[in-house]
Scaffold this motif. Structure first.
Motif, short mmCIF file in Angstrom:
data_model
loop_
_atom_site.label_atom_id
_atom_site.label_comp_id
_atom_site.label_asym_id
_atom_site.label_seq_id
_atom_site.Cartn_x
_atom_site.Cartn_y
_atom_site.Cartn_z
N PHE A 116 0.83 -1.21 0.00
CA PHE A 116 0.00 0.00 0.00
C PHE A 116 0.87 1.26 0.00
O PHE A 116 0.59 2.23 -0.71
N GLU A 117 1.92 1.26 0.82
CA GLU A 117 2.79 2.43 0.91
C GLU A 117 3.50 2.71 -0.41
O GLU A 117 3.61 3.86 -0.84
N ALA A 118 4.00 1.65 -1.07
CA ALA A 118 4.72 1.83 -2.33
C ALA A 118 3.80 2.38 -3.41
O ALA A 118 4.18 3.29 -4.17
N PHE A 119 2.58 1.85 -3.50
CA PHE A 119 1.64 2.35 -4.51
C PHE A 119 1.21 3.78 -4.19
O PHE A 119 0.94 4.57 -5.10
N LYS A 120 1.18 4.13 -2.92
CA LYS A 120 0.86 5.50 -2.51
C LYS A 120 1.93 6.46 -2.98
O LYS A 120 1.65 7.56 -3.47
N VAL A 121 3.20 6.05 -2.85
CA VAL A 121 4.31 6.89 -3.29
C VAL A 121 4.23 7.15 -4.79
O VAL A 121 4.42 8.28 -5.25
N VAL A 122 3.95 6.11 -5.56
CA VAL A 122 3.98 6.22 -7.02
C VAL A 122 2.71 6.85 -7.58
O VAL A 122 2.75 7.72 -8.45
N PHE A 123 1.54 6.44 -7.08
CA PHE A 123 0.27 6.89 -7.64
C PHE A 123 -0.38 8.04 -6.86
O PHE A 123 -1.34 8.64 -7.35
N GLY A 124 0.13 8.32 -5.66
CA GLY A 124 -0.49 9.36 -4.86
C GLY A 124 -1.90 8.97 -4.46
O GLY A 124 -2.19 7.82 -4.15
N ASP A 125 -2.80 9.94 -4.48
CA ASP A 125 -4.20 9.69 -4.11
C ASP A 125 -5.07 9.35 -5.31
O ASP A 125 -6.28 9.15 -5.16
N ASP A 126 -4.47 9.28 -6.49
CA ASP A 126 -5.23 9.04 -7.72
C ASP A 126 -4.72 7.79 -8.42
O ASP A 126 -3.65 7.81 -9.03
N PRO A 127 -5.45 6.67 -8.34
CA PRO A 127 -5.01 5.43 -8.99
C PRO A 127 -4.82 5.58 -10.50
O PRO A 127 -4.11 4.78 -11.11
N GLY A 128 -5.45 6.59 -11.10
CA GLY A 128 -5.33 6.79 -12.54
C GLY A 128 -4.29 7.82 -12.93
O GLY A 128 -4.23 8.23 -14.09
N SER A 129 -3.46 8.22 -11.97
CA SER A 129 -2.52 9.33 -12.24
C SER A 129 -1.35 8.95 -13.12
O SER A 129 -0.73 9.82 -13.75
N THR A 130 -1.00 7.67 -13.20
CA THR A 130 0.15 7.25 -14.00
C THR A 130 0.02 5.77 -14.33
O THR A 130 -0.95 5.11 -13.94
N ARG A 131 1.01 5.27 -15.07
CA ARG A 131 1.14 3.83 -15.31
C ARG A 131 2.47 3.40 -14.71
O ARG A 131 3.38 4.21 -14.55
N ALA A 132 2.58 2.11 -14.38
CA ALA A 132 3.79 1.67 -13.69
C ALA A 132 4.20 0.27 -14.11
O ALA A 132 3.41 -0.48 -14.68
N ASP A 133 5.46 -0.04 -13.81
CA ASP A 133 5.99 -1.40 -13.92
C ASP A 133 6.22 -1.94 -12.52
O ASP A 133 6.64 -1.21 -11.62
#
Length: 358
Positions: free
Chosen positions: A307-324
């Motif tokens: 949860f913490e790692a996805f929070k760092v990368v995506f912030g509060d918006d799950p649609g804000s970016t794409r990731a590997d």
């Protein structure tokens, strides 16, 4: 007979014929049947048990879910199988009452479910690797019903190594009337017996002792199982040492915290495209090292760290970016790391509770 009376008579006749046609259609409609078994799921430490009711299927078939306590000893989404294996039509409705033991609360659900999606999955099936390393086509053969605190109900379809969420539904609190309880026999009234409840809470078989101690005096995390369902755009990427490569004969398997399981064909050029997926909880893969030896590897990811790692990368918006999700194996073939790396330049490691390379 005046015109108004004639009109009303004609209208009633038309309605009667229409209703009869619908009834006849239901009677004569051909239902495709599939071989599948029902099952239930509960979160670790939060046992559930269906009091009465089950799943309504097309053509009037009925499947009971009242086959005992669901201990939730495994991960959310792990299906506790029933006894109803065989060819049946597909379900379109949930209608049952269950006990959430840690809440001391009964819930009831009576709702249609997404049969269109269920039909799509059962109609298409999926491809996987057999022991020979060759692709083979399999069918979905399980329908799981998960119950979580707060009246949360989730439905999955599953097969060997694959599980897909169909939908999330909400139950409502109910109280069983005293008049109904009085008519139950010694087995049926177990939900209200102190000796039975003591067994559920304290024997260690339903709730492991370490889990009971960990949750002691803590509030029930209502809403947690909805956060499990949040999806992010990501794909798995493997960085292997030297000339190592993923074993083309064995699929990569990734399980997610929302109960879904996915397989990736290692014989293809690109392992996977970005898709909306829940946070991963475990990864299993085989690879052929630079020394030409075959290695097996797996990990169980720490939920809080995920949860913490996805929070760092995506912030509060799950649609804000794409990731590997980058799985990087060390040169000694003894360890690997898991990192979330977003197209926005942000990245974070996910800690693992267990890592094995063998």
């Amino acid at each position: 007979m005046n015109n108004i009376t004639k009109y009303l008579v004609s209208l009633l006749f038309f309605i009667q014929i229409s209703c009869q046609e619908k009834k006849d259609y239901k009677k004569t409609e051909t239902m495709t049947k599939y071989e599948w078994t029902e099952g239930t799921s509960a979160p670790l430490g939060y046992p559930m048990e269906v009091y009465k009711g089950g799943i309504e299927c097309e053509g009037g078939e009925w499947v009971s879910l009242g086959f005992g306590i669901v201990p939730g000893r495994n991960d959310w989404g792990a299906i506790n199988h029933g006894m109803g294996n065989g060819f049946k039509s597909l379900p379109f409705r949930l209608d049952f009452i269950w006990m959430s033991y840690m809440e001391n609360q009964f819930y009831m659900i009576d709702t249609p479910i997404d049969i269109t999606t269920i039909k799509e999955y059962f109609g298409k099936g999926y491809d996987t690797k057999g022991r020979s390393g060759k692709n083979k086509h399999l069918n979905f053969d399980e329908i799981g019903v998960g119950m979580a605190p707060g009246g949360v109900v989730v439905v999955w379809v599953a097969g060997v190594g694959v599980q897909k969420e169909v939908g999330r539904y909400q139950g409502k609190k109910v109280t069983i009337p005293e008049s109904e309880i009085a008519k139950l026999d010694s087995h049926e009234n177990r939900f209200w017996r102190k000796d039975y409840l003591n067994e559920v809470f304290n024997n260690g078989k339903v709730i492991p002792a370490e889990v009971r101690e960990k949750n002691k005096d803590k509030p029930i995390p209502f809403g947690l199982w909805d956060t499990y369902r949040i999806r992010y755009s990501w794909k798995p990427v493997f960085e292997l040492p030297g000339n190592a490569r993923l074993n083309p004969s064995i699929n990569v398997k990734i399980f997610a915290i929302n109960g879904e399981k996915e397989q990736f064909d290692t014989a293809t050029g690109i392992l996977a495209e970005n898709q909306q997926r829940a946070i991963p909880k475990s990864i299993i893969f085989d690879y052929i090292g630079a020394d030409n030896k075959v290695y097996g590897a797996n990990c169980d990811l720490n939920e809080e760290s995920g949860f913490e790692a996805f929070k760092v990368v995506f912030g509060d918006d799950p649609g804000s970016t794409r990731a590997d999700i980058i799985v990087k194996v060390n040169e000694a073939n003894s360890y690997f790391t898991i990192k979330v790396k977003g197209e926005n330049g942000k990245e974070a490691f996910i800690k693992a509770d267990k890592i094995e390379v063998f």
